[in-house]
Design a protein around this motif. Structure first.
Motif, PDB file in Angstrom:
ATOM      1  N   GLU A 113       0.766  -1.215  -0.013  1.00  0.00           N
ATOM      2  CA  GLU A 113      -0.087   0.016  -0.092  1.00  0.00           C
ATOM      3  C   GLU A 113       0.822   1.285   0.053  1.00  0.00           C
ATOM      4  O   GLU A 113       0.441   2.217  -0.390  1.00  0.00           O
ATOM      5  N   ARG A 114       1.945   1.288   0.373  1.00  0.00           N
ATOM      6  CA  ARG A 114       3.048   2.311   0.596  1.00  0.00           C
ATOM      7  C   ARG A 114       4.019   2.503  -0.752  1.00  0.00           C
ATOM      8  O   ARG A 114       4.464   3.602  -0.647  1.00  0.00           O
ATOM      9  N   GLN A 115       3.946   1.263  -1.456  1.00  0.00           N
ATOM     10  CA  GLN A 115       4.699   1.540  -2.628  1.00  0.00           C
ATOM     11  C   GLN A 115       4.340   1.360  -3.914  1.00  0.00           C
ATOM     12  O   GLN A 115       4.509   1.862  -5.068  1.00  0.00           O
ATOM     13  N   VAL A 116       2.734   1.088  -3.876  1.00  0.00           N
ATOM     14  CA  VAL A 116       2.213   0.759  -5.435  1.00  0.00           C
ATOM     15  C   VAL A 116       0.782   1.785  -5.316  1.00  0.00           C
ATOM     16  O   VAL A 116      -0.067   1.482  -4.430  1.00  0.00           O
ATOM     17  N   PHE A 117       0.785   2.537  -6.345  1.00  0.00           N
ATOM     18  CA  PHE A 117      -0.576   3.258  -6.314  1.00  0.00           C
ATOM     19  C   PHE A 117      -1.296   3.262  -7.651  1.00  0.00           C
ATOM     20  O   PHE A 117      -0.746   3.554  -8.658  1.00  0.00           O
ATOM     21  N   LEU A 118      -2.557   2.890  -7.501  1.00  0.00           N
ATOM     22  CA  LEU A 118      -3.473   2.866  -8.563  1.00  0.00           C
ATOM     23  C   LEU A 118      -4.265   4.217  -8.848  1.00  0.00           C
ATOM     24  O   LEU A 118      -5.095   4.595  -7.913  1.00  0.00           O
ATOM     25  N   ARG A 119      -3.615   5.165  -9.558  1.00  0.00           N
ATOM     26  CA  ARG A 119      -4.038   6.559  -9.626  1.00  0.00           C
ATOM     27  C   ARG A 119      -5.249   6.959 -10.419  1.00  0.00           C
ATOM     28  O   ARG A 119      -5.916   7.926 -10.257  1.00  0.00           O
ATOM     29  N   GLY A 120      -5.907   5.934 -11.189  1.00  0.00           N
ATOM     30  CA  GLY A 120      -6.781   6.200 -12.051  1.00  0.00           C
ATOM     31  C   GLY A 120      -6.411   6.777 -13.397  1.00  0.00           C
ATOM     32  O   GLY A 120      -5.303   6.933 -13.597  1.00  0.00           O
ATOM     33  N   ALA A 121      -7.504   7.276 -14.160  1.00  0.00           N
ATOM     34  CA  ALA A 121      -7.203   7.594 -15.414  1.00  0.00           C
ATOM     35  C   ALA A 121      -6.692   9.290 -15.540  1.00  0.00           C
ATOM     36  O   ALA A 121      -6.958  10.049 -14.483  1.00  0.00           O
ATOM     37  N   THR A 122      -5.919   9.757 -16.443  1.00  0.00           N
ATOM     38  CA  THR A 122      -5.180  10.978 -16.287  1.00  0.00           C
ATOM     39  C   THR A 122      -5.326  11.495 -17.790  1.00  0.00           C
ATOM     40  O   THR A 122      -5.093  10.815 -18.984  1.00  0.00           O
ATOM     41  N   PRO A 123      -5.714  12.779 -17.841  1.00  0.00           N
ATOM     42  CA  PRO A 123      -5.801  13.336 -19.295  1.00  0.00           C
ATOM     43  C   PRO A 123      -4.311  13.935 -19.801  1.00  0.00           C
ATOM     44  O   PRO A 123      -4.151  14.245 -20.799  1.00  0.00           O
ATOM     45  N   ASP A 124      -3.567  13.836 -18.762  1.00  0.00           N
ATOM     46  CA  ASP A 124      -2.173  14.271 -19.199  1.00  0.00           C
ATOM     47  C   ASP A 124      -1.025  13.218 -18.824  1.00  0.00           C
ATOM     48  O   ASP A 124      -0.140  13.398 -17.965  1.00  0.00           O
ATOM     49  N   VAL A 125      -0.988  12.146 -19.743  1.00  0.00           N
ATOM     50  CA  VAL A 125       0.068  11.087 -19.527  1.00  0.00           C
ATOM     51  C   VAL A 125       1.471  11.761 -19.818  1.00  0.00           C
ATOM     52  O   VAL A 125       2.178  11.232 -18.826  1.00  0.00           O
ATOM     53  N   GLN A 126       1.733  12.686 -20.649  1.00  0.00           N
ATOM     54  CA  GLN A 126       2.940  13.226 -20.818  1.00  0.00           C
ATOM     55  C   GLN A 126       3.484  13.601 -19.339  1.00  0.00           C
ATOM     56  O   GLN A 126       4.675  13.359 -19.108  1.00  0.00           O
ATOM     57  N   GLU A 127       2.660  14.601 -18.544  1.00  0.00           N
ATOM     58  CA  GLU A 127       3.206  15.023 -17.456  1.00  0.00           C
ATOM     59  C   GLU A 127       3.552  14.041 -16.436  1.00  0.00           C
ATOM     60  O   GLU A 127       4.595  14.240 -15.691  1.00  0.00           O
ATOM     61  N   LYS A 128       3.023  13.052 -16.322  1.00  0.00           N
ATOM     62  CA  LYS A 128       3.125  11.801 -15.402  1.00  0.00           C
ATOM     63  C   LYS A 128       4.571  11.158 -15.986  1.00  0.00           C
ATOM     64  O   LYS A 128       5.202  10.705 -14.991  1.00  0.00           O
ATOM     65  N   LEU A 129       4.738  11.140 -17.153  1.00  0.00           N
ATOM     66  CA  LEU A 129       5.997  10.376 -17.503  1.00  0.00           C
ATOM     67  C   LEU A 129       7.090  11.246 -17.043  1.00  0.00           C
ATOM     68  O   LEU A 129       8.252  11.267 -16.830  1.00  0.00           O
ATOM     69  N   LEU A 130       6.977  12.646 -17.429  1.00  0.00           N
ATOM     70  CA  LEU A 130       8.037  13.678 -17.279  1.00  0.00           C
ATOM     71  C   LEU A 130       8.414  13.741 -15.569  1.00  0.00           C
ATOM     72  O   LEU A 130       9.355  14.088 -15.317  1.00  0.00           O
ATOM     73  N   GLN A 131       7.529  13.217 -14.914  1.00  0.00           N
ATOM     74  CA  GLN A 131       7.575  13.068 -13.357  1.00  0.00           C
ATOM     75  C   GLN A 131       8.138  11.726 -13.021  1.00  0.00           C
ATOM     76  O   GLN A 131       8.375  11.467 -11.665  1.00  0.00           O
ATOM     77  N   SER A 132       8.549  11.035 -13.627  1.00  0.00           N
ATOM     78  CA  SER A 132       8.966   9.827 -13.360  1.00  0.00           C
ATOM     79  C   SER A 132      10.589   9.366 -13.763  1.00  0.00           C
ATOM     80  O   SER A 132      11.119  10.186 -14.594  1.00  0.00           O
ATOM     81  N   SER A 133      11.116   8.439 -13.585  1.00  0.00           N
ATOM     82  CA  SER A 133      12.220   7.888 -13.664  1.00  0.00           C
ATOM     83  C   SER A 133      12.443   6.762 -14.513  1.00  0.00           C
ATOM     84  O   SER A 133      13.563   6.184 -15.028  1.00  0.00           O
ATOM     85  N   MET A 134      11.301   6.101 -14.645  1.00  0.00           N
ATOM     86  CA  MET A 134      11.430   4.770 -15.767  1.00  0.00           C
ATOM     87  C   MET A 134       9.771   4.535 -16.017  1.00  0.00           C
ATOM     88  O   MET A 134       9.214   4.734 -15.126  1.00  0.00           O
ATOM     89  N   LEU A 135       9.630   4.039 -17.316  1.00  0.00           N
ATOM     90  CA  LEU A 135       8.382   3.347 -17.582  1.00  0.00           C
ATOM     91  C   LEU A 135       8.468   1.681 -17.434  1.00  0.00           C
ATOM     92  O   LEU A 135       9.232   1.270 -18.033  1.00  0.00           O
ATOM     93  N   VAL A 136       7.478   1.397 -16.926  1.00  0.00           N
ATOM     94  CA  VAL A 136       7.520  -0.446 -16.564  1.00  0.00           C
ATOM     95  C   VAL A 136       6.316  -0.639 -17.485  1.00  0.00           C
ATOM     96  O   VAL A 136       5.160  -0.285 -17.230  1.00  0.00           O
ATOM     97  N   PHE A 137       6.473  -1.650 -18.696  1.00  0.00           N
ATOM     98  CA  PHE A 137       5.586  -1.997 -19.409  1.00  0.00           C
ATOM     99  C   PHE A 137       5.286  -3.387 -19.370  1.00  0.00           C
ATOM    100  O   PHE A 137       6.535  -4.309 -20.063  1.00  0.00           O
ATOM    101  N   SER A 138       4.144  -3.958 -18.884  1.00  0.00           N
ATOM    102  CA  SER A 138       4.099  -5.189 -18.654  1.00  0.00           C
ATOM    103  C   SER A 138       2.906  -5.996 -19.450  1.00  0.00           C
ATOM    104  O   SER A 138       2.334  -6.988 -18.945  1.00  0.00           O
ATOM    105  N   SER A 139       2.672  -5.621 -20.633  1.00  0.00           N
ATOM    106  CA  SER A 139       1.408  -5.964 -21.379  1.00  0.00           C
ATOM    107  C   SER A 139       1.921  -7.429 -22.172  1.00  0.00           C
ATOM    108  O   SER A 139       3.169  -7.898 -22.212  1.00  0.00           O
ATOM    109  N   LEU A 140       0.932  -8.158 -22.223  1.00  0.00           N
ATOM    110  CA  LEU A 140       1.221  -9.608 -22.766  1.00  0.00           C
ATOM    111  C   LEU A 140       1.113  -9.769 -24.050  1.00  0.00           C
ATOM    112  O   LEU A 140       1.723 -10.467 -24.574  1.00  0.00           O
TER     113      LEU A 140
END
Length: 389
Positions: free
Chosen positions: A261-288
Motif C-alpha cells: 500500500e505504501r509502494q504501489v498506487f492505482l491513480r486512475g485515468a489521467t488526461p495528461d500522460v506526458q506530465e506523469k511520464l516527465l515526473q517519473s524515472s522509468m516506464l514499466v511496460f508489462s503487456s502480454l
C-alpha cells in the motif's frame, strides 16, 4: 494528392481516432495534398478543431446510438446501418474522386474493396493491432468458444480477403515478419508520436510509472507481483499505475495482499500522460501482447527509459536492449524485478538510456511518419499493379 481516410467515428477518445487526426493534419501540411476524413458518424468536435487542408465528410450512419435499447437494436445497427453505410460511402467516394482511400479497419474494411472495383483510386488497409490479436485474446479469455470464433473471424478476414487492398500497412516489423510472411503488398509504417515535448524528465525521482487500461492484457497483476521483489530491496521507490478499467478492484486487492500500500498506487485515468511520464524515472511496460505500444514511444520522447516484457508486438521494434531500454522475457516477474532494480541502482544507466531513447523518438515524429506515408502513396500511384511489394 487527394487522400481519403474512412472510419466509423472521429469524435471518440480512442487511439485510432487520435492517430488518424494527427496523421491527417501532418499529411495536409504537405504541399499539394488535400485530406478528407470520411466518418460514418457525426464528427462535430473534430471538424471544428482540424487545420486547413483537412475536410470532414459525415455519412449520417450513426452506429451505436440505439444499442442501449436492447439486442434487437444492436442487430439493427449491424444489419441495416451497415447497408446504409456502404451505400453512402459508395456515393461519397464517387463524388470525391480521391487518389488514395485508406481504411483504418472499422466497419468500412470489407466495403472499400467492393466499392473500389473498377475505380481509379488506390486502396490501403491499416492494421492497428497485430495479426494474431484475436487468437491472443481468445487464449487470454480461455474456452473453446473464444478460440473457434477467433479462428473463424481470422479465416474470413485474412484467407478470404487476402489481396483485396492495393497495400496493407502494419505497425511493426515483428508483426510483418511473424504474421504476414509471404504476403505481398505488406508495409511497415509505425504510429507517430503525437505528444512531443521540449522538456525531458530529470530521472531523479524515486518513481516508476505504468500506463494503460486496467484489463488483463496489460499484465498489471504481474507487474505488482514483480514490484513486491523491488520493494523488498528499495522500499522508498514508488510505482504509479495510471489508468482505469474493470480490473481495478482485483488489482487493489492484490496490492493489499502483498502489503504494498505504501509502494504501489492505482491513480486512475489521467488526461495528461506526458506530465506523469516527465515526473517519473522509468516506464514499466508489462503487456502480454500489443499492436504497437504507443506509450513506449511517448515515454521515449520524454527521455524516460523503459523496462518491458518482450511481448508481441512492439517492444522488440522500439527498444534496443542495453542502449535505450531493457527487455525481459514475457511473464517473467523475477527478470522484470531484476531489470527495474538495475535501473534503480544505476542512475547513470538510466540517464544514458533516457538520452538514447529521446533521440530515437525522433524517428516517430509526425513529419517522419508522414514522409513514409507519402512514399507509399507515390509508389501506389505510379504502379499499374495492385499488391505493391
Amino acid at each position: 494528392m487527394k487522400i481519403a481516410y474512412v472510419l466509423d467515428d472521429l469524435d471518440a477518445a480512442g487511439g485510432i481516432q487520435a492517430v488518424t487526426r494527427a496523421k491527417a493534419a501532418a499529411l495536409a501540411a504537405v504541399p499539394g495534398n488535400e485530406v478528407v476524413l470520411v466518418a460514418a458518424n457525426d464528427a462535430r468536435r473534430t471538424a471544428a478543431d482540424l487545420p486547413p487542408g483537412v475536410r470532414v465528410v459525415t455519412l449520417g450512419v450513426n452506429y451505436y446510438e440505439d444499442d442501449w435499447k436492447g439486442f434487437l437494436y444492436v442487430m439493427k445497427g449491424i444489419l441495416i446501418r451497415r447497408r446504409r453505410h456502404a451505400e453512402a460511402l459508395r456515393k461519397t467516394l464517387g463524388e470525391l474522386e480521391p487518389d488514395i482511400v485508406i481504411s483504418v479497419g472499422q466497419s468500412e474494411k470489407f466495403m472499400i474493396p467492393r466499392i473500389s472495383r473498377g475505380r481509379p483510386w488506390k486502396t490501403v488497409r491499416e492494421y492497428h493491432y497485430s495479426g494474431t490479436y484475436r487468437k491472443d485474446y481468445a487464449r487470454l479469455q480461455g474456452g473453446m468458444r473464444a478460440r473457434v470464433m477467433a479462428a473463424v473471424s481470422d479465416f474470413y478476414e485474412f484467407a478470404l480477403r487476402q489481396g483485396s487492398y492495393d497495400a496493407t500497412v502494419v505497425l511493426t516489423r515483428q508483426d510483418m515478419e511473424t504474421n504476414w510472411k509471404g504476403r505481398k503488398g505488406v508495409h511497415v509504417i509505425p504510429n507517430p508520436c503525437i505528444r512531443r515535448t521540449e522538456r525531458a524528465a530529470s530521472l531523479d525521482r524515486p518513481r516508476a510509472v505504468a500506463v494503460g487500461r486496467l484489463v488483463p492484457v496489460k499484465g498489471f497483476d504481474l507487474l505488482i507481483r514483480a514490484w513486491e521483489k523491488v520493494a523488498a530491496v528499495h522500499p522508498g521507490w514508488k510505482l504509479e499505475i495510471w489508468g482505469d478499467g474493470p480490473e481495478k478492484e482485483p488489482l487493489e486487492n492484490l496490492v493489499r495482499e502483498k502489503g504494498l500500500e505504501r509502494q504501489v498506487f492505482l491513480r486512475g485515468a489521467t488526461p495528461d500522460v506526458q506530465e506523469k511520464l516527465l515526473q517519473s524515472s522509468m516506464l514499466v511496460f508489462s503487456s502480454l501482447f500489443e499492436g504497437f505500444g504507443m506509450v513506449l514511444v511517448e515515454a521515449m520522447a520524454c527521455g524516460v527509459p523503459c523496462v518491458a516484457f518482450e511481448c508481441p508486438c512492439g517492444p522488440r521494434d522500439l527498444i534496443e536492449p542495453e542502449k535505450d531500454g531493457l527487455l525481459v522475457p514475457l511473464r517473467d516477474t523475477d527478470r522484470l524485478a531484476e531489470a527495474v532494480i538495475r535501473m534503480i541502482e544505476h542512475p547513470e544507466l538510466r540517464r544514458a538510456m533516457g538520452a538514447a531513447a529521446r533521440k530515437k523518438a525522433g524517428l516517430y515524429g509526425l513529419d517522419a511518419i508522414a514522409h513514409s506515408w507519402m512514399d507509399l502513396f507515390h509508389a501506389l500511384k505510379n504502379s499499374e499493379n495492385t499488391n505493391l511489394s
